[in-house]
Design a protein around this motif. Structure first.
Motif, PDB file in Angstrom:
ATOM      1  N   ALA A  61       0.720  -1.046  -0.073  1.00  0.00           N
ATOM      2  CA  ALA A  61      -0.007   0.027  -0.014  1.00  0.00           C
ATOM      3  C   ALA A  61       0.866   1.288  -0.133  1.00  0.00           C
ATOM      4  O   ALA A  61       0.452   2.428  -0.529  1.00  0.00           O
ATOM      5  N   TYR A  62       2.073   1.157   0.638  1.00  0.00           N
ATOM      6  CA  TYR A  62       3.091   2.163   0.592  1.00  0.00           C
ATOM      7  C   TYR A  62       4.311   1.803  -0.173  1.00  0.00           C
ATOM      8  O   TYR A  62       4.478   0.641  -0.076  1.00  0.00           O
ATOM      9  N   PRO A  63       4.924   2.673  -0.761  1.00  0.00           N
ATOM     10  CA  PRO A  63       6.126   2.163  -1.699  1.00  0.00           C
ATOM     11  C   PRO A  63       7.279   1.728  -0.875  1.00  0.00           C
ATOM     12  O   PRO A  63       8.325   2.139  -0.658  1.00  0.00           O
ATOM     13  N   ASN A  64       6.938   0.435  -0.398  1.00  0.00           N
ATOM     14  CA  ASN A  64       8.156  -0.446   0.350  1.00  0.00           C
ATOM     15  C   ASN A  64       9.002  -1.155  -0.650  1.00  0.00           C
ATOM     16  O   ASN A  64       8.324  -2.458  -1.204  1.00  0.00           O
ATOM     17  N   ALA A  65       9.976  -0.840  -1.028  1.00  0.00           N
ATOM     18  CA  ALA A  65      10.685  -1.479  -2.284  1.00  0.00           C
ATOM     19  C   ALA A  65      10.975  -2.996  -1.851  1.00  0.00           C
ATOM     20  O   ALA A  65      11.048  -3.725  -2.807  1.00  0.00           O
ATOM     21  N   GLU A  66      11.202  -3.242  -0.640  1.00  0.00           N
ATOM     22  CA  GLU A  66      11.713  -4.788  -0.308  1.00  0.00           C
ATOM     23  C   GLU A  66      10.121  -5.593  -0.766  1.00  0.00           C
ATOM     24  O   GLU A  66      10.588  -6.524  -1.182  1.00  0.00           O
ATOM     25  N   ASN A  67       9.103  -5.284  -0.210  1.00  0.00           N
ATOM     26  CA  ASN A  67       7.848  -5.985  -0.457  1.00  0.00           C
ATOM     27  C   ASN A  67       7.523  -6.051  -1.777  1.00  0.00           C
ATOM     28  O   ASN A  67       7.420  -6.745  -2.398  1.00  0.00           O
ATOM     29  N   ILE A  68       7.681  -4.757  -2.566  1.00  0.00           N
ATOM     30  CA  ILE A  68       7.451  -4.735  -4.001  1.00  0.00           C
ATOM     31  C   ILE A  68       8.596  -5.756  -4.701  1.00  0.00           C
ATOM     32  O   ILE A  68       8.039  -6.551  -5.464  1.00  0.00           O
ATOM     33  N   ARG A  69       9.707  -5.714  -4.555  1.00  0.00           N
ATOM     34  CA  ARG A  69      10.704  -6.541  -4.895  1.00  0.00           C
ATOM     35  C   ARG A  69      10.400  -8.041  -4.808  1.00  0.00           C
ATOM     36  O   ARG A  69      10.133  -8.697  -5.639  1.00  0.00           O
ATOM     37  N   GLY A  70       9.743  -8.505  -3.551  1.00  0.00           N
ATOM     38  CA  GLY A  70       9.533  -9.640  -3.272  1.00  0.00           C
ATOM     39  C   GLY A  70       8.170 -10.184  -4.279  1.00  0.00           C
ATOM     40  O   GLY A  70       8.017 -11.320  -4.438  1.00  0.00           O
ATOM     41  N   LEU A  71       7.363  -9.324  -4.566  1.00  0.00           N
ATOM     42  CA  LEU A  71       6.163  -9.532  -5.351  1.00  0.00           C
ATOM     43  C   LEU A  71       6.391  -9.637  -6.982  1.00  0.00           C
ATOM     44  O   LEU A  71       6.227 -10.512  -7.538  1.00  0.00           O
TER      45      LEU A  71
END
Ligand code: FAD
Length: 324
Positions: free
Chosen positions: A70-80
């Motif tokens: 929901a917020y631009p959290n690069a670590e989580n986005i990378r994981g997806l």
């Protein structure tokens, strides 16, 4: 080349950032015929509207709806992203703090090439993509040939590609949420801290007289203030002026300051670093005053004046007041 091209869409408050339209132009430089896929991560509320907005410009839009992004959290986005992006894909990201956070790890996970802060793309020749970066504060251009056989992650400097505002696509939105899977969040979002607006809101001004380190002395600010008043504008500045505590942070233009969209931008004693110019949007008429004829700011200025900025400010104020 047969690589599929992806553009990562950063967004705030339900609206795509300016880079969304710039990345289309960058993708077309790689392959003018490319069917570029926009990737939009977020959660709930505004996400569908945002995807529709992006679909007006991109032929394909991938939506990933997950509360962990929901917020631009690069670590989580990378994981997806690693679960959905093909290994040989070319992924374009804006070269901002988010892109710099996401890019390196993503290229490692995809085992692909990584090129940062690209300011021009000269096309692909087979498996070789020709890009241009800048070094030494913009004084040197470096040509980087990148092997894209096993894909690439490329961060693109904001403001260097003309935004494609044609809105000529009616893109197909594909929901990739379940394919992207889930992530175990190690970084947690806490809160958004809005920047202070300060005495004046430089983001709303049509005329900005911006000063940089070339001003030399805090006392010279008065001269610049008088010029700004004569021109009906306000004074903004580069980061060294804020670091020296000569002006408040709310007046700083740039990637770690404010994004401004004036009609006229008078840059005085400013070298033109990309971190500074990255905050100057909306294609204003740029006048640069600098005593070094080789200063990079002259590459983007509509009018360049090689002169001592304080002397120039005094003379210009006098002339404007005479005309009034
Ligand atoms: P300089 O680069 O030192 O340039 C001064 C210029 O003044 C020179 O070109 C010189 O020729 C000229 N000059 C000197 N004397 C005179 C004179 N008498 N008359 C006329 N011209 C003269 N910077 C920002 O501005 N905004 C940001 O948001 C920002 N964010 C950053 C974020 C990060 C993560 C990093 C690493 C840096 C950031 N910076 C930012 C700093 C940026 O990299 C540059 O260092 C900065 O923009 C340089 O400011 P300047 O042009 O005023 O100074």
């Amino acid at each position: 080349m047969s690589n599929q091209i992806f553009a990562y869409i950063t967004h705030h408050g339900g609206k795509a950032d300016d880079s969304a339209l710039e990345l289309i132009s960058a993708a077309k430089k790689i392959d003018p015929e490319a069917k570029v896929t926009a990737v939009v991560c977020g959660s709930g509320g505004d996400l569908d509207g945002l995807c529709q907005e992006v679909a007006a410009s991109y032929p394909v839009v991938w939506k990933i709806d997950n509360p962990d992004v929901a917020y631009p959290n690069a670590e989580n986005i990378r994981g997806l992203l690693v679960n959905v992006l093909p290994k040989e894909g070319i992924v374009l990201l804006p070269h901002d703090t988010f892109g710099m956070d996401l890019g390196p790890g993503l290229s490692i996970k995809l085992d692909s090439a990584y090129v940062t802060d690209v300011v021009a793309i000269e096309g692909a020749d087979g498996d070789t993509l020709k890009t241009v970066r800048q070094e030494f504060g913009g004084q040197v251009h470096t040509h980087v040939n990148c092997d894209i056989a096993s894909g690439a992650v490329i961060t693109v400097r904001p403001g260097t590609f003309q935004p494609d505002e044609s809105k000529s696509a009616s893109g197909q939105i594909e929901d990739k949420t379940s394919e992207a899977g889930s992530v175990e969040a190690k970084r947690k979002f806490l809160e958004v801290l809005e920047a202070e607006i300060g005495e004046v809101d430089i983001t709303k001004e049509d005329v900005l007289v911006s000063v940089g380190r070339g001003i030399g002395d805090e006392e010279n600010l008065e001269v610049v203030q008088e010029l700004a008043e004569a021109m009906g504008g306000v004074v903004s500045c580069s980061r060294p002026i804020v670091d020296a505590k000569w002006m408040e942070k709310a007046r700083q233009v740039g990637t770690s300051g404010k994004t401004v969209k004036p009609k006229v931008y008078l840059a005085m004693g400013i070298s033109g670093s990309f971190q500074h110019m990255g905050g100057v949007k909306g294609n204003p008429f740029i006048v640069a005053v600098n005593n070094n004829p080789k200063a990079p700011i002259f590459q983007v200025a509509d009018v360049g004046v090689v002169e001592d900025m304080v002397e120039f400010a005094e003379e210009l104020t006098e002339k404007i007041n005479e005309l009034k």
